[in-house]
Motif scaffolding. Structure first.
Motif, PDB file in Angstrom:
ATOM      1  N   PHE A 136       8.161  -1.333  -1.166  1.00 24.83           N
ATOM      2  CA  PHE A 136       7.754  -0.506  -0.014  1.00 24.83           C
ATOM      3  C   PHE A 136       6.254  -0.226  -0.036  1.00 24.83           C
ATOM      4  N   GLY A 137       5.655  -0.217  -1.249  1.00 21.69           N
ATOM      5  CA  GLY A 137       4.232   0.117  -1.368  1.00 21.69           C
ATOM      6  C   GLY A 137       3.307  -0.954  -0.836  1.00 21.69           C
ATOM      7  N   THR A 138       3.853  -2.143  -0.508  1.00 18.70           N
ATOM      8  CA  THR A 138       3.054  -3.208   0.097  1.00 18.70           C
ATOM      9  C   THR A 138       3.526  -3.486   1.528  1.00 18.70           C
ATOM     10  N   ALA A 139       4.389  -2.611   2.048  1.00 20.37           N
ATOM     11  CA  ALA A 139       4.957  -2.779   3.401  1.00 20.37           C
ATOM     12  C   ALA A 139       5.749  -4.074   3.519  1.00 20.37           C
ATOM     13  N   SER A 140       6.396  -4.458   2.435  1.00 20.24           N
ATOM     14  CA  SER A 140       7.212  -5.672   2.497  1.00 20.24           C
ATOM     15  C   SER A 140       8.357  -5.457   3.490  1.00 20.24           C
ATOM     16  N   HIS A 141       8.848  -6.537   4.041  1.00 17.91           N
ATOM     17  CA  HIS A 141       9.769  -6.429   5.178  1.00 17.91           C
ATOM     18  C   HIS A 141      10.717  -7.614   5.201  1.00 17.91           C
TER      19      HIS A 141
ATOM     20  N   ARG B 220       8.284  -0.804  14.879  1.00 14.60           N
ATOM     21  CA  ARG B 220       7.732   0.522  14.582  1.00 14.60           C
ATOM     22  C   ARG B 220       7.729   0.868  13.094  1.00 14.60           C
ATOM     23  N   PRO B 221       7.058   0.089  12.281  1.00 15.16           N
ATOM     24  CA  PRO B 221       7.063   0.392  10.846  1.00 15.16           C
ATOM     25  C   PRO B 221       6.247   1.637  10.531  1.00 15.16           C
ATOM     26  N   SER B 222       6.665   2.364   9.522  1.00 16.27           N
ATOM     27  CA  SER B 222       5.922   3.548   9.076  1.00 16.27           C
ATOM     28  C   SER B 222       4.788   3.115   8.161  1.00 16.27           C
ATOM     29  N   GLY B 223       3.880   4.060   7.901  1.00 18.09           N
ATOM     30  CA  GLY B 223       2.834   3.817   6.913  1.00 18.09           C
ATOM     31  C   GLY B 223       1.498   3.516   7.565  1.00 18.09           C
ATOM     32  N   THR B 224       0.505   4.337   7.228  1.00 20.10           N
ATOM     33  CA  THR B 224      -0.830   4.206   7.816  1.00 20.10           C
ATOM     34  C   THR B 224      -1.402   2.812   7.596  1.00 20.10           C
ATOM     35  N   LEU B 225      -1.159   2.243   6.419  1.00 20.96           N
ATOM     36  CA  LEU B 225      -1.723   0.924   6.126  1.00 20.96           C
ATOM     37  C   LEU B 225      -0.673  -0.189   6.212  1.00 20.96           C
ATOM     38  N   ALA B 226       0.389   0.029   6.968  1.00 20.22           N
ATOM     39  CA  ALA B 226       1.343  -1.078   7.143  1.00 20.22           C
ATOM     40  C   ALA B 226       0.603  -2.222   7.829  1.00 20.22           C
ATOM     41  N   PHE B 227       0.656  -3.417   7.221  1.00 20.27           N
ATOM     42  CA  PHE B 227      -0.040  -4.549   7.872  1.00 20.27           C
ATOM     43  C   PHE B 227       0.747  -4.991   9.104  1.00 20.27           C
ATOM     44  N   THR B 228       2.009  -4.642   9.149  1.00 24.50           N
ATOM     45  CA  THR B 228       2.837  -4.861  10.339  1.00 24.50           C
ATOM     46  C   THR B 228       2.546  -3.703  11.292  1.00 24.50           C
TER      47      THR B 228
ATOM     48  N   HIS C  45      -0.470  -9.811   5.156  1.00 17.99           N
ATOM     49  CA  HIS C  45       0.360  -9.158   4.135  1.00 17.99           C
ATOM     50  C   HIS C  45      -0.513  -8.810   2.931  1.00 17.99           C
ATOM     51  N   TRP C  46      -0.449  -7.558   2.505  1.00 12.79           N
ATOM     52  CA  TRP C  46      -1.266  -7.101   1.379  1.00 12.79           C
ATOM     53  C   TRP C  46      -0.958  -7.861   0.095  1.00 12.79           C
TER      54      TRP C  46
ATOM     55  N   ALA D 148       0.434   7.935   2.210  1.00  9.97           N
ATOM     56  CA  ALA D 148       0.783   7.597   0.816  1.00  9.97           C
ATOM     57  C   ALA D 148       1.809   6.471   0.717  1.00  9.97           C
ATOM     58  N   LEU D 149       2.554   6.236   1.804  1.00  8.52           N
ATOM     59  CA  LEU D 149       3.661   5.262   1.742  1.00  8.52           C
ATOM     60  C   LEU D 149       3.195   3.875   1.288  1.00  8.52           C
ATOM     61  N   ILE D 150       2.192   3.335   1.978  1.00  9.91           N
ATOM     62  CA  ILE D 150       1.718   1.998   1.601  1.00  9.91           C
ATOM     63  C   ILE D 150       0.667   2.236   0.521  1.00  9.91           C
ATOM     64  N   HIS D 151       1.153   2.427  -0.698  1.00 10.20           N
ATOM     65  CA  HIS D 151       0.298   2.966  -1.764  1.00 10.20           C
ATOM     66  C   HIS D 151      -0.555   1.901  -2.427  1.00 10.20           C
ATOM     67  N   LEU D 152      -0.117   0.648  -2.415  1.00  8.23           N
ATOM     68  CA  LEU D 152      -0.877  -0.465  -3.006  1.00  8.23           C
ATOM     69  C   LEU D 152      -1.284  -0.189  -4.452  1.00  8.23           C
ATOM     70  N   GLY D 153      -0.509   0.614  -5.126  1.00  7.33           N
ATOM     71  CA  GLY D 153      -0.804   0.921  -6.527  1.00  7.33           C
ATOM     72  C   GLY D 153      -1.926   1.930  -6.691  1.00  7.33           C
ATOM     73  N   GLY D 154      -2.362   2.559  -5.605  1.00  8.48           N
ATOM     74  CA  GLY D 154      -3.527   3.443  -5.677  1.00  8.48           C
ATOM     75  C   GLY D 154      -3.233   4.915  -5.550  1.00  8.48           C
ATOM     76  N   MET D 155      -1.960   5.293  -5.461  1.00  5.52           N
ATOM     77  CA  MET D 155      -1.627   6.700  -5.180  1.00  5.52           C
ATOM     78  C   MET D 155      -0.922   7.377  -6.354  1.00  5.52           C
ATOM     79  N   GLY D 156      -1.047   6.812  -7.543  1.00  6.16           N
ATOM     80  CA  GLY D 156      -0.319   7.376  -8.680  1.00  6.16           C
ATOM     81  C   GLY D 156       0.892   6.514  -8.986  1.00  6.16           C
ATOM     82  N   ILE D 157       1.698   6.986  -9.922  1.00  7.40           N
ATOM     83  CA  ILE D 157       2.882   6.211 -10.320  1.00  7.40           C
ATOM     84  C   ILE D 157       4.080   6.716  -9.515  1.00  7.40           C
TER      85      ILE D 157
END
Ligand SMILES: Cc1cc2nc3c(=O)[nH]c(=O)nc-3n(C[C@H](O)[C@H](O)[C@H](O)COP(=O)(O)OP(=O)(O)OC[C@H]3O[C@@H](n4cnc5c(N)ncnc54)[C@H](O)[C@@H]3O)c2cc1C
Length: 557
Positions: free
Chosen positions: A157-162, A435-443, A500-501, A220-229
């Motif tokens: 989910f952290g990479t907006a995979s779909h 309508r995907p969620s996440g500020t940085l969703a590439f979709t 895709h990230w 925070a949803l599309i975290h890309l490993g940058g928002m903590g564990i």
């Protein structure tokens, strides 16, 4: 007791062999004594998250003390250097476990029933999750996944995979709230104010801070490993269904583009031979269609009627998606080339598309039309495999570009034009996300079509050293070039797209800025994502949660 042990990994490689790194401190998260993840945990949800936070805080404290960046690795399925690029990394595949919520865990305004809410640890694979969920009473499943169930929940989910669940978003749209380990002692439970999930009492059992904010949750949803564990998430389970499968080779017809662009998927299903609303649709096209035959491979799933369950066609036979065909295609290509008198030339009429077409006919043979109550039907867990066929992932090059769904008609000829003058080493699959969620969703479009490019990689001889000669590296160049030429065609013809990230295609900082910037504008998606990152992470941890992709895209300072 959960714990982390460290070892050194020289020449560590990710799943796709696109990244090699010497990892001095390779941490392995271990909670083995809890047993098989798919059996579910005896712990309550809050205790499940509480039990694993300690070693994760220690991991951050150690990185802060040593002043190093420290990454997190799920299954390392990302092609991009999101996971495994630092000298210190933490393998979180051991961070597994699922349990169901109880009424006492939930916020009074939570509109979901407790049996539909799962506490799932971040390293849980989608396979483990679906196997656990299907054994619940009543049975449950998930709304969507990618083609395979191998990835972890947090990495997926952290990479907006779909996938291509019609009318639904990506993996991130199953996430209702997240427990992020954000500092040496701090951790955050974050959920949207519009849809609160956990009661304060439940969340404060494991988190030091509770945030209810729509905007921060979306960031925070599309975290890309940058928002903590991601220690764990509350995840909305879906009703369990069996699905009828339609897999047909059928040329695209004149109205097809308009039907796709307008979301008239039932009409497409009817045209293909089954007049019902599909739950899933993907279509694979031949980018080397020089004769204008518009040959295409259509894959649809329909929810099978409830009541008498149709026979389960899940006999363990793998049902391939396009990416699965690539390793076999490479081996067959080697065979044909060595047999061919015209050695060195591409075997006449042989292509990634023709090979996949053969696989579909072979493996989907049981799914014939008409679809009736007696037709075989499969649960989500049988529809998807864990790893790519042949388990030779380095054979595969994959890039994905998200465009507006209503631009599919304009994009198709450009995709064909991009393939011109190349050898048929790749194919394209189109999938759909709503309508995907996440500020940085590439979709990032209201209705998105994702163009996948699956083909031979230049890592092929490393993936299949005994079967593919070193010269075959050159075949990967066709796929790479094809992927880049699609970008050029889209740029020249004003097709707005994002990449895709986690995949390939040479995503860089200027492209990221064009799609999500300006970088220094606090109101832009990047600006908002960064502000939330700063607000979530303890000051000393901000330099810890970085990786090469975040650096390259200039998402972190
Ligand atoms: C065979 C194959 C098929 C695929 N199919 C699809 C598909 O159908 N659709 C699609 O969209 N994508 C697809 N992908 C891409 C895949 O979904 C992403 O690469 C996904 O991120 C992989 O999950 P992972 O567990 O391997 O994460 P990783 O690649 O290990 O990590 C991804 C990111 O998440 C971070 N991370 C991982 N775990 C945690 C954690 N617990 N806490 C915080 N950060 C964490 C990592 O640091 C990294 O930044 C596919 C990839 C492969 C190899």
């Amino acid at each position: 007791m959960a714990r982390i042990t460290y070892e050194t990994r020289k020449d560590w490689q990710n799943y796709h062999l696109t990244l090699t790194n010497d990892i001095d401190d390779y941490g392995i998260f271990d909670r083995e004594e809890e047993g098989c993840c798919a059996k579910g945990s005896p712990l309550s949800g809050p205790e499940l998250f509480r039990a694993t936070r300690g070693p994760l805080h220690d991991y951050i404290a150690k990185a802060v003390k040593d002043r190093v960046a420290a990454g997190m690795i799920g299954r390392a399925w990302s092609f991009a250097p999101l996971a495994g690029s630092n000298r210190r990394e933490l393998d979180l595949t051991g961070l597994q476990g699922c349990t169901r919520a109880t009424a006492a865990d939930l916020h009074p305004d939570c509109s979901d029933a407790p049996e539909d809410v799962a506490f799932v640890r971040g390293g849980t694979t989608l396979r483990c999750l679906v196997e656990w969920a299907k054994n619940l009473s009543p049975r449950r499943s998930i709304m969507t996944s990618g083609t395979h169930l191998g990835p972890t929940v947090a990495g997926g989910f952290g990479t907006a995979s779909h996938g291509s669940r019609l009318g639904f978003g990506g993996l991130q749209d199953m996430v209702m709230g997240m427990h992020l380990i954000t500092g040496e002692k701090e951790s955050v439970w974050i959920e949207p104010a519009r849809a609160p999930v956990l009661s304060g009492a439940a969340a404060s059992r494991f988190a030091t801070r509770i945030i209810r904010s729509d905007a921060m949750f979306d960031d925070a949803l599309i975290h890309l490993g940058g928002m903590g564990i991601v220690n764990g998430v509350a995840l909305r389970l879906a009703p369990y269904h069996s699905y009828n499968v339609l897999a047909v080779v059928h040329p695209l017809w004149p109205d097809w583009e308009a039907q796709v662009e307008q979301g008239r998927f039932r009409e497409i299903a009817a045209q293909l031979g089954h007049d019902d609303d599909p739950a899933f649709y993907e279509v694979t096209i031949d980018p080397f269609d020089n004769d204008g035959t518009r040959d295409a491979i259509h894959l649809m799933y329909f929810i099978a009627p409830p009541g008498l369950l149709p026979p389960d066609g899940g006999d363990g036979t793998p049902l391939p998606h396009a990416g699965d065909s690539i390793a076999g295609f490479a081996k067959e290509l080697v065979r044909r080339k060595s047999e061919s008198e015209a050695h060195g030339l591409w075997p006449e009429g042989f292509s990634a598309f023709s090979y996949y077409k053969g696989l579909v006919r072979e493996f989907y043979g049981a799914f014939t039309l008409p679809i009736t109550p007696a037709s075989p039907a499969l649960g989500w867990e049988h529809l998807h495999r864990d790893v790519v066929t042949g388990n030779a992932p380095g054979a595969l090059y994959n890039a994905s570009y998200a465009i507006r769904r209503d631009e599919v008609g304009r994009a198709l000829p450009l995709i064909l034009s991009a393939a011109r003058d190349l050898e048929p080493a790749f194919l394209n699959t189109i999938r759909f996300v709503t309508r995907p969620s996440g500020t940085l969703a590439f979709t990032r479009f209201e209705e998105t079509a994702v163009i996948e490019i699956d083909g031979l990689s230049d890592n092929l001889p490393d993936a299949l050293p005994d079967e593919v000669p070193d010269e075959a590296r050159a075949w990967g160049v066709f796929t790479k070039t094809g992927a880049m030429k699609i970008r050029t065609e889209f740029d020249l013809n004003g097709i707005d797209y994002s990449m895709h990230w986690a995949k390939l295609g040479q995503l860089d900082a200027p492209k990221v800025e064009r799609d999500f910037g300006p970088r220094d504008d606090p109101a832009s998606p990047i600006g908002r994502w960064r502000a939330t990152r700063t607000a979530l992470l303890a000051p000393e941890a901000r330099a810890v949660f970085v990786n090469d992709a975040l650096r390259t895209y200039k998402l972190v300072p």
